[in-house]
Design an enzyme around this catalytic site. Structure first.
Site, short mmCIF file in Angstrom:
data_model
loop_
_atom_site.label_atom_id
_atom_site.label_comp_id
_atom_site.label_asym_id
_atom_site.label_seq_id
_atom_site.Cartn_x
_atom_site.Cartn_y
_atom_site.Cartn_z
N CYS A 127 -21.92 -24.39 -119.46
CA CYS A 127 -20.75 -25.26 -119.68
C CYS A 127 -20.66 -26.36 -118.63
CB CYS A 127 -19.47 -24.45 -119.64
SG CYS A 127 -19.44 -23.17 -120.87
N HIS A 187 -12.65 -27.81 -116.34
CA HIS A 187 -13.29 -27.27 -117.53
C HIS A 187 -12.24 -26.59 -118.40
CE1 HIS A 187 -16.04 -25.47 -120.23
NE2 HIS A 187 -15.93 -24.23 -119.76
N ASN A 228 -12.86 -23.56 -125.95
CA ASN A 228 -13.87 -23.89 -124.95
C ASN A 228 -15.09 -24.48 -125.67
OD1 ASN A 228 -15.92 -23.90 -123.08
ND2 ASN A 228 -15.48 -21.85 -122.29
N1 ACO Z 1 -7.81 -9.71 -129.39
C1 ACO Z 1 -7.18 -8.60 -129.03
N2 ACO Z 1 -7.61 -7.80 -128.05
C2 ACO Z 1 -8.73 -8.17 -127.40
C3 ACO Z 1 -9.43 -9.33 -127.71
C4 ACO Z 1 -8.93 -10.12 -128.77
N3 ACO Z 1 -9.52 -11.27 -129.15
N4 ACO Z 1 -10.49 -9.44 -126.90
C5 ACO Z 1 -10.47 -8.38 -126.08
N5 ACO Z 1 -9.40 -7.60 -126.38
C6 ACO Z 1 -8.97 -6.36 -125.76
C7 ACO Z 1 -10.06 -5.68 -125.01
O1 ACO Z 1 -10.83 -4.88 -125.89
C8 ACO Z 1 -9.27 -4.82 -124.04
O2 ACO Z 1 -8.82 -3.69 -124.70
P1 ACO Z 1 -8.78 -2.27 -123.92
O3 ACO Z 1 -7.82 -2.49 -122.78
O4 ACO Z 1 -8.29 -1.36 -124.98
O5 ACO Z 1 -10.18 -2.04 -123.48
C9 ACO Z 1 -8.05 -5.69 -123.72
O6 ACO Z 1 -7.98 -6.67 -124.77
C10 ACO Z 1 -8.12 -6.39 -122.41
O7 ACO Z 1 -9.42 -6.96 -122.29
P2 ACO Z 1 -9.81 -7.78 -121.02
O8 ACO Z 1 -11.22 -8.26 -121.20
O9 ACO Z 1 -9.47 -7.03 -119.79
O10 ACO Z 1 -8.80 -9.01 -121.14
P3 ACO Z 1 -8.56 -10.16 -120.12
O11 ACO Z 1 -7.16 -10.19 -119.71
O12 ACO Z 1 -9.60 -10.18 -119.04
O13 ACO Z 1 -8.81 -11.43 -121.03
C11 ACO Z 1 -10.52 -13.04 -121.45
C12 ACO Z 1 -10.07 -11.60 -121.65
C13 ACO Z 1 -9.53 -13.97 -122.13
C14 ACO Z 1 -11.90 -13.20 -122.10
C15 ACO Z 1 -10.58 -13.34 -119.93
O14 ACO Z 1 -11.33 -12.35 -119.27
C16 ACO Z 1 -11.20 -14.68 -119.65
O15 ACO Z 1 -10.61 -15.70 -119.91
N6 ACO Z 1 -12.41 -14.68 -119.06
C17 ACO Z 1 -13.10 -15.92 -118.78
C18 ACO Z 1 -13.80 -16.31 -120.03
C19 ACO Z 1 -14.36 -17.67 -119.94
O16 ACO Z 1 -13.74 -18.58 -119.47
N7 ACO Z 1 -15.60 -17.79 -120.42
C20 ACO Z 1 -16.29 -18.97 -120.51
C21 ACO Z 1 -16.49 -19.66 -119.19
S1 ACO Z 1 -18.02 -20.31 -119.00
C22 ACO Z 1 -18.27 -21.20 -120.28
O17 ACO Z 1 -17.48 -22.04 -120.51
C23 ACO Z 1 -19.39 -20.85 -121.22
#
Ligand code: ACO
Length: 332
Positions: A120, A253, A283
């Site tokens: 990215c 970003h 994103n």
């Molecule tokens: N809908 C509902 N529940 C979900 C979803 C969804 N779409 N996705 C995951 N969950 C669940 C998980 O299974 C988990 O359930 P569990 O507690 O029963 O195991 C729960 O939600 C919490 O999951 P986490 O992964 O801990 O959630 P988090 O608060 O960390 O949020 C997220 C997840 C949004 C992906 C966050 O970690 C994030 O933003 N990470 C950075 C991602 C990013 O920016 N990536 C790209 C950057 S680099 C680039 O641009 C390529």
């Protein structure tokens, strides 16, 4: 890597354009595809909707209109471009490069053209590279394109990645200007963190891997993103002798509203100076920063003399910041 070229040539962005596919995929539709809710997506990411390419649409199809708009905005013709850098991790194919395909479709017959892969952060790396070539006199006028069609490499059954990404592209023309322009760049990579965001079956290692979709350790990427957005921006500002109070427009970003809010607070910049469009596009990877730049320009937020801070981060893990004094006045 941090610094500016030293031969005194000032380089800026003199034209910009963007393009997204027509098809809008909102959270309500995602609720019907996977086990998720609008509430979860909004609370964790701030994303309302994203654009998704049609089955027949590839990277160059989305980048081409962005390039044409950027050229028109700069008032230059494709034949006057001598460098075309396409930042993407979703090229039309491994080779020929999408850069070469675009140069041909645009009629930029005299351009050196290639693809650059930095996740990215690709657009930020491409800006720095074009800057170096222009400042060093290797090129006179560059077209820098950032875009991705991540919808093609997502697992449409995986709710943890599907809800985050969208498709889009942006392009900028870069050339020597009378003053202002880019003040500096800060770029970096931590290959050790690469395991947190990767694409199986996409290259010469495990090329026969049947599953070829984006894999991400969301929590680790979140931790990296919140740290690096602040660290990279602060390192660059210090090097350039400016403070956050001098920054008029901040373009982080567009991965996630929570990550942007965290960086905004830590850097101490008022939220009205921050450009946010992740709610509408998700994103878009290498398309993220040029799409946000184009949005800021369309809203009249980029005025001559204003200081623009951009920071990208992504797969690699990589990051990159740039400081730019916005000017379109051409060099004599
Ligand atoms: N809908 C509902 N529940 C979900 C979803 C969804 N779409 N996705 C995951 N969950 C669940 C998980 O299974 C988990 O359930 P569990 O507690 O029963 O195991 C729960 O939600 C919490 O999951 P986490 O992964 O801990 O959630 P988090 O608060 O960390 O949020 C997220 C997840 C949004 C992906 C966050 O970690 C994030 O933003 N990470 C950075 C991602 C990013 O920016 N990536 C790209 C950057 S680099 C680039 O641009 C390529």
């Amino acid at each position: 890597m941090i610094g500016t070229a030293s031969n005194g040539r000032t380089i800026s962005i003199t034209g910009l354009g963007c393009h997204v596919p027509e098809r809008v995929l909102d959270n309500a539709e995602l609720e019907r595809l996977v086990d998720t809710t609008d509430e979860w997506i909004m609370e964790r990411t701030g994303i309302r909707e994203r654009r998704i390419a049609a089955p027949e649409e590839a990277m160059s199809d989305i980048a081409l209109p962005a390039c044409l708009r950027a050229l028109e905005n700069a008032g230059v013709e494709a034949k006057d471009i001598d460098l075309l850098v396409m930042a993407t991790v979703t090229p039309d194919m491994s080779f020929p490069s999408t850069g070469a395909i675009l140069a041909d479709r645009l009629g930029a017959a005299d351009a050196a053209a290639y693809d650059l892969s930095a996740g990215c952060t690709g657009f930020m790396y491409a800006l720095a590279q074009a800057y170096g070539m222009l400042a060093g006199g290797l090129a006179q006028r560059a077209l820098v394109v950032g875009g991705d069609v991540l919808s093609k490499i997502l697992d449409w059954d995986d709710r943890s990645t599907l809800v985050l990404f969208g498709d889009g592209a942006g392009a900028v023309v870069m050339e020597p200007v009378a003053g202002g322009g880019f003040l500096g760049f800060e770029l970096g990579a931590d290959g050790g963190g690469g395991v947190h965001l990767w694409l199986p079956g996409s290259g010469s290692r495990h090329f026969d891997e049947p599953e070829k979709f984006v894999k991400m350790n969301g929590r680790e990427v979140f931790k990296f993103a919140t740290r690096i957005l602040v660290q990279s921006a602060e390192t660059l500002m210090e090097r350039c002798g400016v403070t956050i109070d001098d920054v008029d427009v901040y373009i982080p970003h567009q991965a996630n509203v929570r990550i942007i809010d965290h960086a905004t607070k830590k850097l101490g910049i008022p939220s009205e100076r921050v450009v946010v469009n992740v709610d509408r596009y998700g994103n878009t990877s290498s398309g993220s920063i040029p799409l946000a730049l184009a949005d800021a320009a369309a809203d009249g937020r980029l005025r001559d003399g204003e200081l623009v801070l951009m920071t990208g981060m992504g797969a690699g893990l990589t990051w990159g910041s740039a400081l730019l004094e916005w000017t379109k006045e051409m060099a004599a």
